[in-house]
Design a protein around this motif. Structure first.
Motif, PDB file in Angstrom:
ATOM      1  N   LEU A  42       0.839  -1.193   0.000  1.00  0.00           N
ATOM      2  CA  LEU A  42       0.000   0.000   0.000  1.00  0.00           C
ATOM      3  C   LEU A  42       0.876   1.246   0.000  1.00  0.00           C
ATOM      4  O   LEU A  42       1.912   1.282   0.667  1.00  0.00           O
ATOM      5  N   TYR A  43       0.444   2.267  -0.724  1.00  0.00           N
ATOM      6  CA  TYR A  43       1.151   3.546  -0.704  1.00  0.00           C
ATOM      7  C   TYR A  43       0.715   4.290   0.546  1.00  0.00           C
ATOM      8  O   TYR A  43      -0.468   4.574   0.734  1.00  0.00           O
ATOM      9  N   ILE A  44       1.670   4.585   1.395  1.00  0.00           N
ATOM     10  CA  ILE A  44       1.414   5.357   2.614  1.00  0.00           C
ATOM     11  C   ILE A  44       2.299   6.589   2.543  1.00  0.00           C
ATOM     12  O   ILE A  44       3.530   6.486   2.575  1.00  0.00           O
ATOM     13  N   CYS A  45       1.673   7.746   2.422  1.00  0.00           N
ATOM     14  CA  CYS A  45       2.404   8.961   2.051  1.00  0.00           C
ATOM     15  C   CYS A  45       3.334   9.497   3.138  1.00  0.00           C
ATOM     16  O   CYS A  45       4.175  10.341   2.848  1.00  0.00           O
ATOM     17  N   LEU A  96      10.244   3.272   3.482  1.00  0.00           N
ATOM     18  CA  LEU A  96      10.831   1.969   3.766  1.00  0.00           C
ATOM     19  C   LEU A  96      12.321   2.010   3.447  1.00  0.00           C
ATOM     20  O   LEU A  96      12.712   2.476   2.371  1.00  0.00           O
ATOM     21  N   VAL A  97      13.120   1.558   4.385  1.00  0.00           N
ATOM     22  CA  VAL A  97      14.568   1.469   4.199  1.00  0.00           C
ATOM     23  C   VAL A  97      14.898  -0.014   4.104  1.00  0.00           C
ATOM     24  O   VAL A  97      14.868  -0.738   5.102  1.00  0.00           O
ATOM     25  N   TRP A  98      15.159  -0.473   2.877  1.00  0.00           N
ATOM     26  CA  TRP A  98      15.448  -1.893   2.638  1.00  0.00           C
ATOM     27  C   TRP A  98      16.925  -2.157   2.894  1.00  0.00           C
ATOM     28  O   TRP A  98      17.791  -1.491   2.326  1.00  0.00           O
ATOM     29  N   VAL A  99      17.200  -3.144   3.759  1.00  0.00           N
ATOM     30  CA  VAL A  99      18.582  -3.472   4.111  1.00  0.00           C
ATOM     31  C   VAL A  99      18.874  -4.935   3.830  1.00  0.00           C
ATOM     32  O   VAL A  99      17.962  -5.768   3.800  1.00  0.00           O
ATOM     33  N   ASN A 100      20.159  -5.240   3.634  1.00  0.00           N
ATOM     34  CA  ASN A 100      20.572  -6.638   3.482  1.00  0.00           C
ATOM     35  C   ASN A 100      20.841  -7.230   4.863  1.00  0.00           C
ATOM     36  O   ASN A 100      20.626  -6.576   5.888  1.00  0.00           O
ATOM     37  N   ASN A 101      21.329  -8.459   4.900  1.00  0.00           N
ATOM     38  CA  ASN A 101      21.551  -9.129   6.185  1.00  0.00           C
ATOM     39  C   ASN A 101      22.692  -8.516   6.999  1.00  0.00           C
ATOM     40  O   ASN A 101      22.899  -8.880   8.146  1.00  0.00           O
ATOM     41  N   LYS A 102      23.421  -7.573   6.412  1.00  0.00           N
ATOM     42  CA  LYS A 102      24.469  -6.851   7.149  1.00  0.00           C
ATOM     43  C   LYS A 102      23.982  -5.480   7.612  1.00  0.00           C
ATOM     44  O   LYS A 102      24.743  -4.706   8.179  1.00  0.00           O
ATOM     45  N   GLY A 103      22.701  -5.163   7.336  1.00  0.00           N
ATOM     46  CA  GLY A 103      22.131  -3.894   7.774  1.00  0.00           C
ATOM     47  C   GLY A 103      22.433  -2.726   6.852  1.00  0.00           C
ATOM     48  O   GLY A 103      22.251  -1.576   7.238  1.00  0.00           O
ATOM     49  N   ILE A 104      22.868  -3.010   5.627  1.00  0.00           N
ATOM     50  CA  ILE A 104      23.238  -1.967   4.664  1.00  0.00           C
ATOM     51  C   ILE A 104      22.056  -1.686   3.732  1.00  0.00           C
ATOM     52  O   ILE A 104      21.437  -2.615   3.203  1.00  0.00           O
ATOM     53  N   THR A 105      21.762  -0.425   3.505  1.00  0.00           N
ATOM     54  CA  THR A 105      20.663  -0.014   2.624  1.00  0.00           C
ATOM     55  C   THR A 105      20.962  -0.451   1.198  1.00  0.00           C
ATOM     56  O   THR A 105      22.028  -0.134   0.661  1.00  0.00           O
ATOM     57  N   VAL A 106      20.000  -1.173   0.588  1.00  0.00           N
ATOM     58  CA  VAL A 106      20.233  -1.758  -0.731  1.00  0.00           C
ATOM     59  C   VAL A 106      19.330  -1.195  -1.818  1.00  0.00           C
ATOM     60  O   VAL A 106      19.527  -1.499  -2.992  1.00  0.00           O
ATOM     61  N   ARG A 107      18.332  -0.380  -1.464  1.00  0.00           N
ATOM     62  CA  ARG A 107      17.444   0.266  -2.437  1.00  0.00           C
ATOM     63  C   ARG A 107      17.310   1.732  -2.074  1.00  0.00           C
ATOM     64  O   ARG A 107      17.452   2.106  -0.915  1.00  0.00           O
ATOM     65  N   THR A 108      17.000   2.551  -3.064  1.00  0.00           N
ATOM     66  CA  THR A 108      16.770   3.959  -2.792  1.00  0.00           C
ATOM     67  C   THR A 108      15.518   4.108  -1.914  1.00  0.00           C
ATOM     68  O   THR A 108      14.424   3.698  -2.341  1.00  0.00           O
ATOM     69  N   PRO A 109      15.661   4.663  -0.722  1.00  0.00           N
ATOM     70  CA  PRO A 109      14.483   4.910   0.104  1.00  0.00           C
ATOM     71  C   PRO A 109      13.618   5.997  -0.541  1.00  0.00           C
ATOM     72  O   PRO A 109      14.123   7.045  -0.942  1.00  0.00           O
ATOM     73  N   THR A 110      12.313   5.724  -0.636  1.00  0.00           N
ATOM     74  CA  THR A 110      11.372   6.696  -1.185  1.00  0.00           C
ATOM     75  C   THR A 110      10.094   6.674  -0.360  1.00  0.00           C
ATOM     76  O   THR A 110       9.767   5.663   0.275  1.00  0.00           O
ATOM     77  N   ILE A 111       9.367   7.775  -0.398  1.00  0.00           N
ATOM     78  CA  ILE A 111       8.086   7.839   0.280  1.00  0.00           C
ATOM     79  C   ILE A 111       7.132   6.836  -0.331  1.00  0.00           C
ATOM     80  O   ILE A 111       7.114   6.649  -1.538  1.00  0.00           O
ATOM     81  N   GLY A 112       6.356   6.195   0.490  1.00  0.00           N
ATOM     82  CA  GLY A 112       5.348   5.271  -0.007  1.00  0.00           C
ATOM     83  C   GLY A 112       5.251   4.087   0.860  1.00  0.00           C
ATOM     84  O   GLY A 112       4.466   3.282   0.960  1.00  0.00           O
TER      85      GLY A 112
END
Length: 74
Positions: free
Chosen positions: A51-54, A58-74
């Protein structure tokens, strides 16, 4: 009067420069740069409701806690 979504989106809405940073560090930066959003750190591969939540980033991380995708609103 502007809606909550319109107010949130007047600020910064994506943070490509945070890919490669720790999830916690990325979340801190995001919440400091747009005080109207809330972050959630999510482990890559986790199933979530898309669902889009304005006022959510979401901060997507790998198993080492490193951000792996561009965080964006939604």
């Amino acid at each position: 009067m502007a809606s909550t979504c319109e107010q949130v989106e007047q600020g910064k809405i994506s943070w490509p420069e945070l890919v490669g940073e720790t999830g916690e560090s990325a979340a801190d930066v995001i919440e400091n740069e747009n005080r109207l959003v809330h972050t959630r750190i999510i482990l890559e591969g986790t199933l979530i409701n898309r669902l889009y939540i304005c006022d959510r980033v979401l901060v997507w991380v790998n198993n080492k806690g490193i951000t792996v995708r561009t965080p964006t609103i939604g």
